[in-house]
Enzyme design. Structure first.
Site, PDB file in Angstrom:
ATOM      1  CG  HIS A   1       0.055 -19.958  -3.117  1.00  0.00           C
ATOM      2  ND1 HIS A   1      -1.276 -19.819  -3.423  1.00  0.00           N
ATOM      3  CD2 HIS A   1       0.460 -21.071  -3.797  1.00  0.00           C
ATOM      4  CE1 HIS A   1      -1.640 -20.794  -4.243  1.00  0.00           C
ATOM      5  NE2 HIS A   1      -0.608 -21.571  -4.481  1.00  0.00           N
TER       6      HIS A   1
ATOM      7  CG  HIS B   1      -7.445 -13.921  -5.885  1.00  0.00           C
ATOM      8  ND1 HIS B   1      -7.297 -14.282  -7.199  1.00  0.00           N
ATOM      9  CD2 HIS B   1      -7.308 -15.047  -5.157  1.00  0.00           C
ATOM     10  CE1 HIS B   1      -7.080 -15.588  -7.259  1.00  0.00           C
ATOM     11  NE2 HIS B   1      -7.082 -16.076  -6.033  1.00  0.00           N
TER      12      HIS B   1
ATOM     13  CG  ASP C   1      -6.005 -18.022   2.439  1.00  0.00           C
ATOM     14  OD1 ASP C   1      -6.301 -19.226   2.495  1.00  0.00           O
ATOM     15  OD2 ASP C   1      -5.210 -17.548   1.626  1.00  0.00           O
TER      16      ASP C   1
HETATM   17  N1  NMX Z   1      -2.672  -6.027   1.760  1.00  0.00           N
HETATM   18  C1  NMX Z   1      -1.712  -5.112   1.479  1.00  0.00           C
HETATM   19  N2  NMX Z   1      -1.279  -4.850   0.233  1.00  0.00           N
HETATM   20  C2  NMX Z   1      -1.884  -5.483  -0.772  1.00  0.00           C
HETATM   21  C3  NMX Z   1      -2.922  -6.415  -0.553  1.00  0.00           C
HETATM   22  C4  NMX Z   1      -3.301  -6.668   0.779  1.00  0.00           C
HETATM   23  N3  NMX Z   1      -4.245  -7.565   1.088  1.00  0.00           N
HETATM   24  N4  NMX Z   1      -3.328  -6.895  -1.741  1.00  0.00           N
HETATM   25  C5  NMX Z   1      -2.567  -6.305  -2.671  1.00  0.00           C
HETATM   26  N5  NMX Z   1      -1.697  -5.455  -2.091  1.00  0.00           N
HETATM   27  C6  NMX Z   1      -0.636  -4.672  -2.758  1.00  0.00           C
HETATM   28  C7  NMX Z   1       0.371  -5.627  -3.402  1.00  0.00           C
HETATM   29  O1  NMX Z   1       1.355  -6.046  -2.454  1.00  0.00           O
HETATM   30  C8  NMX Z   1       0.946  -4.776  -4.493  1.00  0.00           C
HETATM   31  O2  NMX Z   1       1.880  -3.868  -3.918  1.00  0.00           O
HETATM   32  P1  NMX Z   1       3.211  -3.431  -4.731  1.00  0.00           P
HETATM   33  O3  NMX Z   1       2.712  -2.807  -6.004  1.00  0.00           O
HETATM   34  O4  NMX Z   1       3.859  -2.473  -3.805  1.00  0.00           O
HETATM   35  O5  NMX Z   1       3.984  -4.688  -4.971  1.00  0.00           O
HETATM   36  C9  NMX Z   1      -0.263  -3.950  -4.951  1.00  0.00           C
HETATM   37  O6  NMX Z   1      -1.192  -3.962  -3.856  1.00  0.00           O
HETATM   38  C10 NMX Z   1      -0.947  -4.497  -6.181  1.00  0.00           C
HETATM   39  O7  NMX Z   1      -1.229  -5.865  -5.960  1.00  0.00           O
HETATM   40  P2  NMX Z   1      -2.425  -6.596  -6.751  1.00  0.00           P
HETATM   41  O8  NMX Z   1      -2.138  -6.486  -8.205  1.00  0.00           O
HETATM   42  O9  NMX Z   1      -3.728  -6.093  -6.259  1.00  0.00           O
HETATM   43  O10 NMX Z   1      -2.289  -8.088  -6.237  1.00  0.00           O
HETATM   44  P3  NMX Z   1      -1.241  -9.231  -6.653  1.00  0.00           P
HETATM   45  O11 NMX Z   1      -1.852 -10.012  -7.754  1.00  0.00           O
HETATM   46  O12 NMX Z   1       0.137  -8.696  -6.858  1.00  0.00           O
HETATM   47  O13 NMX Z   1      -1.185 -10.093  -5.300  1.00  0.00           O
HETATM   48  C11 NMX Z   1      -2.031 -11.243  -3.424  1.00  0.00           C
HETATM   49  C12 NMX Z   1      -2.259 -10.890  -4.897  1.00  0.00           C
HETATM   50  C13 NMX Z   1      -3.075 -12.287  -3.009  1.00  0.00           C
HETATM   51  C14 NMX Z   1      -0.621 -11.875  -3.252  1.00  0.00           C
HETATM   52  C15 NMX Z   1      -2.175  -9.952  -2.567  1.00  0.00           C
HETATM   53  O14 NMX Z   1      -3.484  -9.447  -2.677  1.00  0.00           O
HETATM   54  C16 NMX Z   1      -1.817 -10.165  -1.099  1.00  0.00           C
HETATM   55  O15 NMX Z   1      -0.627 -10.099  -0.742  1.00  0.00           O
HETATM   56  N6  NMX Z   1      -2.847 -10.431  -0.225  1.00  0.00           N
HETATM   57  C17 NMX Z   1      -2.600 -10.694   1.171  1.00  0.00           C
HETATM   58  C18 NMX Z   1      -2.076 -12.112   1.341  1.00  0.00           C
HETATM   59  C19 NMX Z   1      -3.178 -13.129   1.091  1.00  0.00           C
HETATM   60  O16 NMX Z   1      -4.270 -13.069   1.644  1.00  0.00           O
HETATM   61  N7  NMX Z   1      -2.843 -14.131   0.249  1.00  0.00           N
HETATM   62  C20 NMX Z   1      -3.760 -15.238  -0.035  1.00  0.00           C
HETATM   63  C21 NMX Z   1      -4.194 -15.313  -1.480  1.00  0.00           C
HETATM   64  C22 NMX Z   1      -5.055 -16.520  -1.710  1.00  0.00           C
HETATM   65  N8  NMX Z   1      -4.231 -17.729  -1.924  1.00  0.00           N
HETATM   66  O17 NMX Z   1      -4.585 -18.777  -1.515  1.00  0.00           O
HETATM   67  O18 NMX Z   1      -3.167 -17.688  -2.607  1.00  0.00           O
HETATM   68  C1  MLT Z   2      -5.686 -20.475  -4.870  1.00  0.00           C
HETATM   69  O1  MLT Z   2      -6.725 -21.007  -4.458  1.00  0.00           O
HETATM   70  O2  MLT Z   2      -4.764 -21.126  -5.386  1.00  0.00           O
HETATM   71  C2  MLT Z   2      -5.493 -19.021  -4.639  1.00  0.00           C
HETATM   72  O3  MLT Z   2      -6.693 -18.333  -4.615  1.00  0.00           O
HETATM   73  C3  MLT Z   2      -4.426 -18.363  -5.476  1.00  0.00           C
HETATM   74  C4  MLT Z   2      -4.666 -18.227  -6.947  1.00  0.00           C
HETATM   75  O4  MLT Z   2      -5.647 -18.678  -7.523  1.00  0.00           O
HETATM   76  O5  MLT Z   2      -3.784 -17.600  -7.571  1.00  0.00           O
END
Ligand code: NMX
Ligand code: MLT
Length: 388
Positions: free
Chosen positions: A227, A268, A323
């Site tokens: 997050h 995301h 981010d």
């Molecule tokens: N790098 C590697 N793997 C990824 C990424 C990424 N950037 N994005 C998604 N995946 C993987 C994810 O881990 C999941 O794997 P598994 O099925 O093995 O658990 C799979 O792809 C499907 O994930 P999604 O449904 O596309 O995404 P989800 O909603 O679960 O997660 C995040 C969203 C934001 C947690 C994920 O995209 C991520 O881990 N991104 C990198 C971290 C990041 O930049 N986080 C900041 C988000 C913004 N914020 O402020 O919260």
């Molecule tokens: C946020 O700004 O809180 C992030 O993009 C994460 C989200 O909306 O789930």
């Protein structure tokens, strides 16, 4: 919403998915669409990026942008609310210097609540918003041991001025610093009702814990690397990439994926295009630091990572998220330690979470507030007990 309508049929496929896509309630401050990103009170974020933070805080709490007179009066109001209660610095001075800044922020907010709570949702939320710049500045100064000659707080300054003045870094372009932090705050203030930190804060508040306790919990939720703390990891990642050479950047991204590490700054849960908050920060970077090495690296990542991530069909959104760019901009203005970056996210989010807590506690259901959160969990197959 006036009539009963079915929003979703919940099936077993929805279980253990982190409530993904399950409607929970209504949100008066903002909503997020997969293609246009966040809208604050109906305004797309791209239209608001250059507003001053105080006006956006006013919008989130009052659901309309202020007139110039209302804006001036609101700034005066924040000035009256801005002074920190006595005792804050002593607590910060006692914290372990190697603790993470997000833990300091959470403890700082919790401490503010112990020192002074009115127990009025709106009062406490606005007091906390007004006190954040000084708290943020003190966290930096005390952690860094720069405790001599901390300039006195002048609550009549803007929120950003008060932070920049307390921090009082030598040899930096303070005007640029103000511009970057101001945009940063506006872009990060709110993101719908269901992001983890906001949801957590509202859940805690639903048990009628104070605004301060709820916000401290929200900050703990924000501190997770998937997050808010992704902005720290993202800049660390950029520094590790160390080159904007496209071939090397691509090799780096592939190497991280092969090592099963996330590509920070991409993906995301809701968005399905590049986050407009990322686009706005790239536009700002192109104006103020186009030749900055980190800015060049994130520009290369922005081109390359989505293409590589899109090779994995499981990844719902391979595009840049909020981010990707913020760390490079903060680094450029002289804030070189990425472990602090999530505290800026937290500072900004105090406004959105605060406004949403006020809405849920004092406005929803004709002022009665939403009841205590209590979702249902289904028992695992009882037969599993006998397998042991
Ligand atoms: N790098 C590697 N793997 C990824 C990424 C990424 N950037 N994005 C998604 N995946 C993987 C994810 O881990 C999941 O794997 P598994 O099925 O093995 O658990 C799979 O792809 C499907 O994930 P999604 O449904 O596309 O995404 P989800 O909603 O679960 O997660 C995040 C969203 C934001 C947690 C994920 O995209 C991520 O881990 N991104 C990198 C971290 C990041 O930049 N986080 C900041 C988000 C913004 N914020 O402020 O919260
Ligand atoms: C946020 O700004 O809180 C992030 O993009 C994460 C989200 O909306 O789930």
């Amino acid at each position: 919403m006036t009539q009963k309508e079915s929003l979703l049929e919940v099936t077993t496929d929805h279980l253990n998915t982190g409530l993904r896509g399950i409607p929970v309630g209504t949100c008066r401050t903002s909503f997020v669409t997969p293609t246009e990103g966040v809208h604050y009170c109906g305004y797309p974020i791209t239209e608001l990026a250059s507003f001053k933070p105080e006006d956006i805080i006013y919008l989130l709490f009052n659901k309309e942008l202020p007139t110039p007179e209302q804006s001036a009066a609101f700034c005066d109001e924040l000035a009256v609310r801005g002074a920190l209660p006595d005792g804050m610095e002593a607590v910060l001075n006692s914290l372990p210097k190697d603790g993470h800044p997000m833990d300091w922020l959470s403890i700082g907010i919790h401490t503010l609540g112990m020192l002074e709570t009115t127990n009025d949702w709106n009062e406490d939320a606005l007091n906390l918003v007004a006190r954040m710049p000084r708290l943020m500045g003190l966290i930096f100064r005390i952690r860094e041991g720069r405790t001599n000659d901390i300039p006195a707080d002048d609550p009549s300054g803007t929120l950003v001025d008060r932070f920049v003045n307390t921090l009082d870094l030598i040899g930096v372009d303070k005007e640029k610093m103000r511009q970057v932090i101001s945009t940063y705050l506006v872009l990060h203030m709110d993101h719908g009702g269901g992001n983890l930190s906001t949801f957590t804060g509202k859940a805690i508040a639903s048990g009628k814990a104070s605004v301060y306790s709820s916000m401290a919990g929200a900050m703990n939720a924000l501190s997770g690397p998937l997050h808010g703390r992704a902005n720290q990891s993202c800049l660390e990642f950029v520094l590790k990439v160390g080159t904007s050479d496209p071939d090397k950047v691509e090799a780096f991204v592939r190497g991280e994926l092969a090592a099963k590490r996330p590509i920070f700054g991409f993906g995301h849960a809701v968005l399905r295009t590049e986050d407009p908050r990322a686009t706005a920060q790239f536009e700002l970077g192109a104006k103020i630091c186009p030749d900055d090495e980190n800015f060049k690296i994130i520009t290369a990542l922005r081109e390359i990572a989505p293409r590589v991530l899109a090779e994995n069909p499981k990844i719902s959104n391979p595009n840049a998220n909020v981010d990707i760019a913020s760390g490079a901009l903060l680094y450029h203005i002289g804030l070189k330690d990425p472990t602090y970056y999530t505290t800026f996210f937290g500072w900004a989010r105090v406004a959105g979470i605060g406004a949403q807590i006020v809405d849920e506690r004092a406005v929803m259901r004709d002022g009665k507030g939403t009841p205590i959160y209590r979702p249902k969990y289904i028992a695992e197959d009882q037969s599993l007990r006998h397998i042991e």
